[in-house]
Design a protein around this motif. Sequence first.
Motif, PDB file in Angstrom:
ATOM      1  N   ARG A 268       6.881  -5.796  -3.608  1.00  0.00           N
ATOM      2  CA  ARG A 268       5.974  -4.829  -4.251  1.00  0.00           C
ATOM      3  C   ARG A 268       4.694  -4.773  -3.440  1.00  0.00           C
ATOM      4  N   GLN A 269       4.490  -3.640  -2.799  1.00  0.00           N
ATOM      5  CA  GLN A 269       3.377  -3.482  -1.880  1.00  0.00           C
ATOM      6  C   GLN A 269       2.100  -3.060  -2.574  1.00  0.00           C
ATOM      7  N   GLU A 270       2.215  -2.417  -3.742  1.00  0.00           N
ATOM      8  CA  GLU A 270       1.046  -1.924  -4.455  1.00  0.00           C
ATOM      9  C   GLU A 270       0.708  -2.827  -5.631  1.00  0.00           C
TER      10      GLU A 270
ATOM     11  N   GLY B  16      -1.070  -3.299  -9.397  1.00  0.00           N
ATOM     12  CA  GLY B  16      -1.262  -2.464 -10.578  1.00  0.00           C
ATOM     13  C   GLY B  16      -0.906  -3.262 -11.810  1.00  0.00           C
TER      14      GLY B  16
ATOM     15  N   LEU C  45       1.431  -7.381  -7.207  1.00  0.00           N
ATOM     16  CA  LEU C  45       2.077  -7.215  -5.914  1.00  0.00           C
ATOM     17  C   LEU C  45       2.816  -8.506  -5.559  1.00  0.00           C
TER      18      LEU C  45
ATOM     19  N   THR D 226       6.168  -3.686   6.475  1.00  0.00           N
ATOM     20  CA  THR D 226       5.541  -2.369   6.429  1.00  0.00           C
ATOM     21  C   THR D 226       6.057  -1.460   7.543  1.00  0.00           C
TER      22      THR D 226
ATOM     23  N   ARG E 131      -7.241  -3.555   3.159  1.00  0.00           N
ATOM     24  CA  ARG E 131      -7.329  -4.363   1.943  1.00  0.00           C
ATOM     25  C   ARG E 131      -6.783  -5.751   2.227  1.00  0.00           C
TER      26      ARG E 131
ATOM     27  N   TYR F  27      -5.713  -6.939  -4.681  1.00  0.00           N
ATOM     28  CA  TYR F  27      -6.328  -6.638  -3.395  1.00  0.00           C
ATOM     29  C   TYR F  27      -7.845  -6.573  -3.518  1.00  0.00           C
TER      30      TYR F  27
END
Length: 436
Positions: free
Chosen positions: A212-214, A216, A220, A257, A331, A342
């Motif tokens: 999980r790159q983001e 929220g 992550l 990435t 970030r 982040y």
Amino acid sequence: MAFSRFACMKTFTFSTLPPLQDFQFLTDSSGYVLTQTGQLYRFAGQRTTLVETPRQFPISHFYFRDQTHGALVGTAQAPEAPVQKGGGAAAALPLLLLLWVAWQGRRKAAAGPLAAAWGLLLVTSALLFSCSSAWQQYRTPDPTSPHATVLTHTPLAPLSFHRYFANKGQQAFVALTQNQGSSWETHVMPTNFYPSALAAVGRNFVVGTYARQEAGPVPLHGDGDLWIYGTEATRTPRLAANSNLHPYGIRLSRGVTGLLVSAQDSALYVFGSDRMPTLPSSVMSATAGNIFVLPSSLQAPTKLVDTPDTVDVQSLSPAQTGELWVTMAGRKPHLSRGTLGYVALPAKRLLRFAAGQWRPVTVPPFTSFEQVAFVPGTPTGYLLAETGAILETRTNGETWHPLASRAVRRLHPWQHAITWLQGENQLVLHRTPGRE
């Protein structure tokens, strides 16, 4: 198709399509584009044709290794796959043993609290030592750089299902075509991670993932793997037994990435986050580094290169001199109250790996960069600034000059040219100097 005031530049405008997400040139006037709505189109000049793609999943990435053979990846919500034996069970075993030892210690606490405490300490220490020491024989410092480590283990193997429990209900997919997308062979990938990069090594496709790159509502998670689809075994005999249902791969213990296949040194560069520690440790999870360099055989020896901090590598490109150039994410991971998130950084740094050392690069007046890309076999390279401007070098990065400044969003080298996406739906092909 429109020609700019530069004779070496072609511009293609697709005004009838939704905003574009990505693209790939296969000739100097044809290729594929992916819209932000997840639709794949084939283009020839200004004409576009919708490609019928599998309906099981939205497309996140695509790649064609030639006019005929291509691959798509993406994720969709699906019933959870059954837990299979493999890495997850192996990682859980030490934790279960530790819990059992602690429980036994509590049972005997009344009779001998000091003995129970010593017993717990000894068993825990022995367990962690045995788990952490076996892999150390496969790791040696790289004599050419204090920022690199040589790994002598063989990383490629059939992989079991890999999940991040916060991605519950999610399933990753891959689809392969051998006829320009007229039909697709779709497979469920053995993971609920996000496919985050796609490339071709020979006739095999390589998929990189990021748990999980983001950040929220769901934290992550900087874990990831490489998955191999294809049975070409010219350089890697083990892949003759590869299966699309149970593919070979590499546990990376870091999120991916991007992938870059370099013909210059016959290597696959895998870049992204720094390591994600595991219990028990492995050579990958215990070795710092956010650039993994594999030979074209995908076998040992391999190398891990560590950037000066834990920020994700956002783009990577080798120059003709052999130096590595990278841009870093804006970030940095930060742990707050047990949740990984982040912290924003003031700029996306540009770094140059020369003579075994990382050196920051400044190109005034720009301070933040999205992408760096050198055209293979030439001293020419391109920088995409965060402002959308493009800079060009013809001296392997020693000096840079402005080239374009119209809301550019993505760069892709193609043969002896650089191509880019600008605005919502324009593609540009710019031939390098001397190649017009």
